[in-house]
Design a protein around this motif. Structure first.
Motif, PDB file in Angstrom:
ATOM      1  N   ARG A  68       4.034  10.144  -9.534  1.00 45.04           N
ATOM      2  CA  ARG A  68       3.291  10.867 -10.553  1.00 45.04           C
ATOM      3  C   ARG A  68       2.550  12.093 -10.349  1.00 45.04           C
ATOM      4  NH1 ARG A  68       0.659   5.286 -11.085  1.00 45.04           N
ATOM      5  NH2 ARG A  68      -0.981   6.402 -10.054  1.00 45.04           N
ATOM      6  N   THR A  69       2.021  12.522  -9.237  1.00 44.10           N
ATOM      7  CA  THR A  69       1.305  13.425  -9.162  1.00 44.10           C
ATOM      8  C   THR A  69       1.790  14.602  -8.633  1.00 44.10           C
ATOM      9  OG1 THR A  69       0.164  12.633  -7.487  1.00 44.10           O
ATOM     10  CG2 THR A  69      -0.833  12.044  -9.376  1.00 44.10           C
ATOM     11  N   THR A  70       2.875  14.552  -7.791  1.00 45.26           N
ATOM     12  CA  THR A  70       3.402  15.734  -7.213  1.00 45.26           C
ATOM     13  C   THR A  70       4.983  15.969  -7.506  1.00 45.26           C
ATOM     14  OG1 THR A  70       4.333  14.422  -5.172  1.00 45.26           O
ATOM     15  CG2 THR A  70       2.107  14.663  -5.118  1.00 45.26           C
ATOM     16  N   ASP A  71       5.218  17.109  -6.913  1.00 46.84           N
ATOM     17  CA  ASP A  71       6.854  17.343  -7.248  1.00 46.84           C
ATOM     18  C   ASP A  71       7.762  17.031  -5.988  1.00 46.84           C
ATOM     19  OD1 ASP A  71       6.565  18.102  -9.955  1.00 46.84           O
ATOM     20  OD2 ASP A  71       6.013  20.077  -9.328  1.00 46.84           O
ATOM     21  N   MET A  72       7.070  16.495  -4.815  1.00 49.35           N
ATOM     22  CA  MET A  72       7.733  15.899  -3.830  1.00 49.35           C
ATOM     23  C   MET A  72       9.094  15.456  -4.157  1.00 49.35           C
ATOM     24  SD  MET A  72       4.532  14.766  -1.560  1.00 49.35           S
ATOM     25  CE  MET A  72       5.647  14.750   0.004  1.00 49.35           C
ATOM     26  N   SER A  73      10.029  15.522  -3.325  1.00 48.37           N
ATOM     27  CA  SER A  73      11.311  14.795  -3.397  1.00 48.37           C
ATOM     28  C   SER A  73      11.048  13.484  -2.964  1.00 48.37           C
ATOM     29  CB  SER A  73      12.409  15.358  -2.715  1.00 48.37           C
ATOM     30  OG  SER A  73      12.336  15.157  -1.258  1.00 48.37           O
ATOM     31  N   VAL A  74      11.998  12.446  -3.412  1.00 44.64           N
ATOM     32  CA  VAL A  74      12.132  11.130  -2.946  1.00 44.64           C
ATOM     33  C   VAL A  74      12.180  11.042  -1.339  1.00 44.64           C
ATOM     34  CG1 VAL A  74      13.402   8.829  -2.989  1.00 44.64           C
ATOM     35  CG2 VAL A  74      12.869  10.158  -5.158  1.00 44.64           C
ATOM     36  N   LYS A  75      12.914  11.744  -1.075  1.00 46.61           N
ATOM     37  CA  LYS A  75      13.014  11.969   0.648  1.00 46.61           C
ATOM     38  C   LYS A  75      12.075  12.390   1.290  1.00 46.61           C
ATOM     39  CE  LYS A  75      16.272  13.890   4.050  1.00 46.61           C
ATOM     40  NZ  LYS A  75      17.478  14.717   4.237  1.00 46.61           N
TER      41      LYS A  75
ATOM     42  N   GLU B 108       0.848  -1.071  -0.080  1.00 47.11           N
ATOM     43  CA  GLU B 108      -0.139  -0.038   0.143  1.00 47.11           C
ATOM     44  C   GLU B 108       0.942   1.076   0.091  1.00 47.11           C
ATOM     45  OE1 GLU B 108      -3.740   0.276   0.112  1.00 47.11           O
ATOM     46  OE2 GLU B 108      -3.193  -1.582  -0.801  1.00 47.11           O
ATOM     47  N   LYS B 109       2.057   1.259   0.838  1.00 38.90           N
ATOM     48  CA  LYS B 109       2.898   2.396   0.885  1.00 38.90           C
ATOM     49  C   LYS B 109       3.501   2.674  -0.487  1.00 38.90           C
ATOM     50  CE  LYS B 109       3.879   2.199   5.772  1.00 38.90           C
ATOM     51  NZ  LYS B 109       3.791   3.566   6.102  1.00 38.90           N
ATOM     52  N   LEU B 110       3.941   1.516  -1.118  1.00 40.10           N
ATOM     53  CA  LEU B 110       4.485   1.568  -2.506  1.00 40.10           C
ATOM     54  C   LEU B 110       3.554   2.125  -3.535  1.00 40.10           C
ATOM     55  CD1 LEU B 110       6.975  -1.656  -2.367  1.00 40.10           C
ATOM     56  CD2 LEU B 110       7.537   1.047  -2.150  1.00 40.10           C
ATOM     57  N   ARG B 111       2.415   1.707  -3.484  1.00 38.51           N
ATOM     58  CA  ARG B 111       1.317   2.197  -4.282  1.00 38.51           C
ATOM     59  C   ARG B 111       1.154   3.704  -4.317  1.00 38.51           C
ATOM     60  NH1 ARG B 111      -0.802  -3.092  -4.475  1.00 38.51           N
ATOM     61  NH2 ARG B 111      -1.943  -3.186  -2.616  1.00 38.51           N
ATOM     62  N   ALA B 112       0.943   4.137  -2.938  1.00 37.21           N
ATOM     63  CA  ALA B 112       1.002   5.611  -2.561  1.00 37.21           C
ATOM     64  C   ALA B 112       2.137   6.410  -3.218  1.00 37.21           C
ATOM     65  CB  ALA B 112       0.636   5.693  -1.117  1.00 37.21           C
ATOM     66  N   ALA B 113       3.408   5.658  -3.014  1.00 39.82           N
ATOM     67  CA  ALA B 113       4.616   6.330  -3.373  1.00 39.82           C
ATOM     68  C   ALA B 113       4.456   6.576  -4.882  1.00 39.82           C
ATOM     69  CB  ALA B 113       5.683   5.582  -3.161  1.00 39.82           C
ATOM     70  N   ARG B 114       3.934   5.409  -5.547  1.00 43.27           N
ATOM     71  CA  ARG B 114       3.937   5.665  -7.137  1.00 43.27           C
ATOM     72  C   ARG B 114       2.973   6.731  -7.447  1.00 43.27           C
ATOM     73  NH1 ARG B 114       2.154   0.466 -10.476  1.00 43.27           N
ATOM     74  NH2 ARG B 114       0.313   1.102  -9.195  1.00 43.27           N
TER      75      ARG B 114
ATOM     76  N   ALA C 268      11.052  10.179 -13.579  1.00 43.90           N
ATOM     77  CA  ALA C 268      11.365  10.756 -15.214  1.00 43.90           C
ATOM     78  C   ALA C 268      10.691   9.943 -16.362  1.00 43.90           C
ATOM     79  CB  ALA C 268      12.970  10.311 -15.045  1.00 43.90           C
ATOM     80  N   ARG C 269      10.355   8.717 -15.987  1.00 40.03           N
ATOM     81  CA  ARG C 269       9.595   8.042 -16.948  1.00 40.03           C
ATOM     82  C   ARG C 269       8.168   8.305 -17.213  1.00 40.03           C
ATOM     83  NH1 ARG C 269       9.450   1.789 -16.121  1.00 40.03           N
ATOM     84  NH2 ARG C 269       7.482   2.311 -15.058  1.00 40.03           N
ATOM     85  N   ARG C 270       7.689   8.925 -16.075  1.00 41.23           N
ATOM     86  CA  ARG C 270       6.279   9.538 -16.093  1.00 41.23           C
ATOM     87  C   ARG C 270       6.357  10.940 -16.939  1.00 41.23           C
ATOM     88  NH1 ARG C 270       4.841  13.804 -11.472  1.00 41.23           N
ATOM     89  NH2 ARG C 270       6.395  14.460 -12.507  1.00 41.23           N
ATOM     90  N   GLU C 271       7.357  11.722 -16.832  1.00 44.98           N
ATOM     91  CA  GLU C 271       7.456  12.885 -17.553  1.00 44.98           C
ATOM     92  C   GLU C 271       7.882  12.758 -18.735  1.00 44.98           C
ATOM     93  OE1 GLU C 271      10.676  14.920 -15.171  1.00 44.98           O
ATOM     94  OE2 GLU C 271       9.156  15.427 -13.641  1.00 44.98           O
TER      95      GLU C 271
END
Length: 159
Positions: free
Chosen positions: A110-117, A100-106, A148-151
């Protein structure tokens, strides 16, 4: 109600004096009904228990999971929680939460500009490297490469 067989056995135990009154049989019949209802709810509630567990665990996406607390709130042991969830859902509670966390991360990638951190912190991973490793294991691409792939208009690829 309490079966005639049980009543005959109780009469036989009491002997010819009949120490059991009609009120005893009414009481025994009531106890029997309660025990039957409890037993049937325990056995028929497994699917609804699994659904309740899934709902509770789904709420752990943006916080740390507390299986001890969840099991206490549902009135079951942690062992029962894990066993029931695995039997009904085909995975462990820990793996379900991680997925669930990984789905939310994906979605966040895709939808925000939040950093990976920031995403790792929001999803309660220990650090961004730990998060990135799990993400790459699941999706065969790092979070940064996924974004990057999303973009570039790339499609999601699930392992």
């Amino acid at each position: 109600g309490l079966g005639d067989v049980y009543k005959r056995q109780l009469f036989a135990l009491s002997g010819s004096g009949g120490i059991f009154s009609d009120s005893f049989f009414v009481f025994a019949d009531g106890v029997h009904k309660i025990v039957t209802e409890i037993a049937s709810s325990v056995y028929s509630e497994s699917p609804s228990l699994a659904v309740r567990l899934k709902n509770e665990l789904s709420q752990c996406v943006y916080r740390k999971a507390d299986l001890d607390g969840i099991s206490r709130s549902l009135g079951i042991s942690k062992t029962t929680l894990i066993r029931t969830f695995r039997r009904e859902c085909g995975t462990t509670p820990y793996r379900f939460i991680l997925d669930e966390k990984l789905r939310a991360a994906r979605s966040l990638l895709r939808t925000t500009d939040m950093s990976v951190k920031e995403i790792a912190y929001l999803l309660c991973f220990t650090d961004e490297h730990y998060f990135s490793r799990f993400f790459a294991e699941r999706y065969s691409v790092s979070p940064k490469a996924y974004r990057a792939r999303r973009e570039d208009g790339g499609r999601d690829r699930k392992k």
